[in-house]
Scaffold this motif. Structure first.
Motif, PDB file in Angstrom:
ATOM      1  N   LYS A  37      10.184  12.480   4.423  1.00  0.00           N
ATOM      2  CA  LYS A  37       9.678  13.727   3.838  1.00  0.00           C
ATOM      3  C   LYS A  37       9.123  13.539   2.434  1.00  0.00           C
ATOM      4  CE  LYS A  37      12.510  16.921   6.533  1.00  0.00           C
ATOM      5  NZ  LYS A  37      13.529  18.006   6.502  1.00  0.00           N
ATOM      6  N   ASN A  38       9.702  12.608   1.687  1.00  0.00           N
ATOM      7  CA  ASN A  38       9.263  12.433   0.298  1.00  0.00           C
ATOM      8  C   ASN A  38       8.148  11.399   0.148  1.00  0.00           C
ATOM      9  OD1 ASN A  38      10.878  10.256   0.946  1.00  0.00           O
ATOM     10  ND2 ASN A  38      11.629   9.990  -1.140  1.00  0.00           N
ATOM     11  N   ASP A  76      -7.391   7.376   5.788  1.00  0.00           N
ATOM     12  CA  ASP A  76      -6.964   8.512   4.971  1.00  0.00           C
ATOM     13  C   ASP A  76      -6.773   9.754   5.841  1.00  0.00           C
ATOM     14  OD1 ASP A  76      -6.675   9.809   2.195  1.00  0.00           O
ATOM     15  OD2 ASP A  76      -8.296  10.996   3.091  1.00  0.00           O
ATOM     16  N   ALA A  77      -7.748  10.013   6.723  1.00  0.00           N
ATOM     17  CA  ALA A  77      -7.651  11.185   7.597  1.00  0.00           C
ATOM     18  C   ALA A  77      -6.485  11.055   8.575  1.00  0.00           C
ATOM     19  CB  ALA A  77      -8.962  11.371   8.353  1.00  0.00           C
ATOM     20  N   ALA A  78      -6.256   9.843   9.084  1.00  0.00           N
ATOM     21  CA  ALA A  78      -5.170   9.637  10.050  1.00  0.00           C
ATOM     22  C   ALA A  78      -3.808   9.839   9.407  1.00  0.00           C
ATOM     23  CB  ALA A  78      -5.278   8.236  10.654  1.00  0.00           C
ATOM     24  N   LEU A  79      -3.632   9.364   8.184  1.00  0.00           N
ATOM     25  CA  LEU A  79      -2.356   9.561   7.482  1.00  0.00           C
ATOM     26  C   LEU A  79      -2.123  11.050   7.215  1.00  0.00           C
ATOM     27  CD1 LEU A  79      -2.457   6.536   5.054  1.00  0.00           C
ATOM     28  CD2 LEU A  79      -0.630   6.996   6.698  1.00  0.00           C
ATOM     29  N   ALA A  80      -3.189  11.745   6.810  1.00  0.00           N
ATOM     30  CA  ALA A  80      -3.056  13.191   6.593  1.00  0.00           C
ATOM     31  C   ALA A  80      -2.707  13.897   7.898  1.00  0.00           C
ATOM     32  CB  ALA A  80      -4.348  13.750   6.011  1.00  0.00           C
ATOM     33  N   GLY A  81      -3.298  13.406   9.011  1.00  0.00           N
ATOM     34  CA  GLY A  81      -3.010  14.001  10.311  1.00  0.00           C
ATOM     35  C   GLY A  81      -1.570  13.794  10.757  1.00  0.00           C
ATOM     36  N   LYS A  82      -0.903  12.773  10.189  1.00  0.00           N
ATOM     37  CA  LYS A  82       0.519  12.550  10.483  1.00  0.00           C
ATOM     38  C   LYS A  82       1.420  13.442   9.638  1.00  0.00           C
ATOM     39  CE  LYS A  82       2.311   9.531  12.453  1.00  0.00           C
ATOM     40  NZ  LYS A  82       2.891   9.364  13.808  1.00  0.00           N
ATOM     41  N   VAL A 141       1.565  13.311   6.293  1.00  0.00           N
ATOM     42  CA  VAL A 141       1.960  12.669   5.043  1.00  0.00           C
ATOM     43  C   VAL A 141       1.166  13.293   3.894  1.00  0.00           C
ATOM     44  CG1 VAL A 141       2.346  10.456   3.891  1.00  0.00           C
ATOM     45  CG2 VAL A 141       2.240  10.563   6.391  1.00  0.00           C
ATOM     46  N   SER A 142       1.822  13.552   2.790  1.00  0.00           N
ATOM     47  CA  SER A 142       1.170  14.176   1.638  1.00  0.00           C
ATOM     48  C   SER A 142       0.438  13.126   0.807  1.00  0.00           C
ATOM     49  CB  SER A 142       2.200  14.889   0.753  1.00  0.00           C
ATOM     50  OG  SER A 142       2.849  15.910   1.478  1.00  0.00           O
ATOM     51  N   ARG A 143      -0.703  13.535   0.258  1.00  0.00           N
ATOM     52  CA  ARG A 143      -1.463  12.618  -0.598  1.00  0.00           C
ATOM     53  C   ARG A 143      -0.856  12.556  -1.994  1.00  0.00           C
ATOM     54  NH1 ARG A 143      -5.813  14.961   2.326  1.00  0.00           N
ATOM     55  NH2 ARG A 143      -7.098  13.405   3.427  1.00  0.00           N
ATOM     56  N   LEU A 144      -0.706  11.350  -2.462  1.00  0.00           N
ATOM     57  CA  LEU A 144      -0.337  11.122  -3.849  1.00  0.00           C
ATOM     58  C   LEU A 144      -1.555  11.285  -4.746  1.00  0.00           C
ATOM     59  CD1 LEU A 144       1.736   9.948  -5.987  1.00  0.00           C
ATOM     60  CD2 LEU A 144       0.788   7.703  -5.403  1.00  0.00           C
ATOM     61  N   HIS A 145      -2.698  10.813  -4.235  1.00  0.00           N
ATOM     62  CA  HIS A 145      -3.954  10.855  -4.982  1.00  0.00           C
ATOM     63  C   HIS A 145      -5.089  10.822  -3.964  1.00  0.00           C
ATOM     64  CE1 HIS A 145      -7.266   9.276  -7.552  1.00  0.00           C
ATOM     65  NE2 HIS A 145      -6.650   9.945  -8.504  1.00  0.00           N
TER      66      HIS A 145
END
Length: 375
Positions: free
Chosen positions: A49-50, A74-80, A82-86
């Motif tokens: 979560k963090n 980047d899009a795939a990680l967001a689709g999972k 996961v929150s963006r750090l930057h």
């Protein structure tokens, strides 16, 4: 801190709070070799979560799919979830200043200064003397030359058998020759059309409008020297064995493909599809290919010329032969594609040919049966 290649993505990182992904893009928007399994592994990835992430892409803006793989990651990680750090950032041609600025911005976000000072390692070079050049394509506004170099006198050849370059490591057709342009510019890479056993360093180069290195090479005269080095490229090689190999190229992309044919001394099935502009002006390697057909190192040759009454392109020839191509693929054939970044039409035709087999290019790629060298 844990650091690994993208292919080694674990299912989870229970103690991690930040994920930094740095990746280049290969060819026409594809993953580099060290990241080809990343997307598949990401499907099983369970993010804490963090956990927060950021992606940094490296590429070259002259390509239409600049940093496409980084954007997809980047899009795939967001689709999972996961929150963006930057937000994702993209670096053009290994810009040291852009890399440093990215480090400053990310450092502010995480509260830890990141002083990134990128200094490209200068490879050890060998002086190569131009011994021969064959010029084509001037009449069709596509000047293209085959350059053949040897190590300058102080390098020479070893006289022991088998003979090898004294000043260069062993190399194969499909490996890369790094050429150092004048005025301290970064090296440019050209696919080799020769192997060390040929006792020559051979490349095929089209002169690009405003091209610093291609213009430099095209100005060379026999006896002139360049500084160069070998970079292995083992991911672009014909498979061993007697299954068919289908070679597809356009323009100067014929260079390494001709090298593969030259080395096919066992006369395994090998078929070449290649496209130029006009057979009277830029039929590259025409004499050599004729000899390889005669001695059966080349099983079949199908050419297309776009500036003749035929007005055909290499993808048209593939489509005309789709039944034969499909049959070869169905029996285990490998496909190797080499050419400029406009080879997307070739890829689409191959996808169409594969559809009745219920497979696609990515399936073949995963089996090592579809390889690209796109520049």
């Amino acid at each position: 801190m844990h650091c690994s290649e993208m292919n080694a993505l674990a299912k989870q990182y229970p103690q991690a709070s930040r994920l930094f992904v740095l990746t280049s893009t290969y060819g026409d928007g594809d993953a580099p070799a060290s990241a080809r399994q990343f997307m598949a592994r990401l499907k099983e990835f369970r993010a804490e979560k963090n956990l927060r992430y950021t992606v940094l892409g490296f590429g070259d803006r002259q390509f239409p799919n600049f940093c496409q793989f980084a954007l997809s990651v980047d899009a795939a990680l967001a689709g999972k979830g996961v929150s963006r750090l930057h937000a994702i950032e993209l670096i053009d041609r290994c810009s040291a200043s852009q890399f440093s600025e990215w480090g400053n911005r990310v450092g502010e976000v995480i509260g830890t200064p990141l002083f990134l000072n990128y200094c490209a390692l200068q490879p050890a070079t060998v002086k190569l003397e131009l011994v021969e050049r064959a010029d084509y394509g001037i009449a069709v506004q596509a000047p293209t030359s085959i350059f053949r170099f040897k190590p300058a006198e102080q390098g020479g050849w070893l006289t022991a058998s088998p003979r090898r370059f004294k000043a260069l490591p062993p190399f194969e057709a499909g490996d890369l020759l790094g050429v150092i342009p004048p005025h301290g510019q970064p090296p440019r890479f050209y696919s080799l059309a020769s192997s060390a056993n040929d006792e020559i360093v051979e490349i095929c180069v089209r002169k690009q409008a405003g091209g610093l290195c291609s213009g430099y090479l095209h100005d060379l005269k026999p006896g002139d020297c360049i500084d160069g080095f070998i970079r292995p490229n083992p991911g672009f090689r014909p498979a061993t064995g007697n299954r068919p190999v289908i070679l597809v190229g356009a323009g100067a992309g014929i260079g390494p493909l001709t090298g593969f044919i030259r080395n096919n001394t066992r006369c395994n099935p090998m078929y070449l599809y290649w496209g130029g502009r006009d057979a009277r002006s830029d039929f590259l390697y025409q004499p050599e290919l004729g000899r390889y057909l005669e001695d059966h190192r080349l099983s079949g040759l199908n050419t297309a010329f776009s500036r003749t009454d035929e007005r055909a392109y290499v993808q048209d020839k593939l489509k005309q032969d789709e039944l034969a191509v499909r049959q070869m693929v169905n029996t285990g054939a490998q496909i190797l594609v080499c050419g400029g970044r406009d080879m997307a039409a070739v890829r689409q035709v191959i996808e169409d040919i594969l559809k009745p087999l219920h497979i696609d290019i990515e399936t073949l790629r995963g089996q090592g049966r579809y390889l690209e060298d796109v520049y």
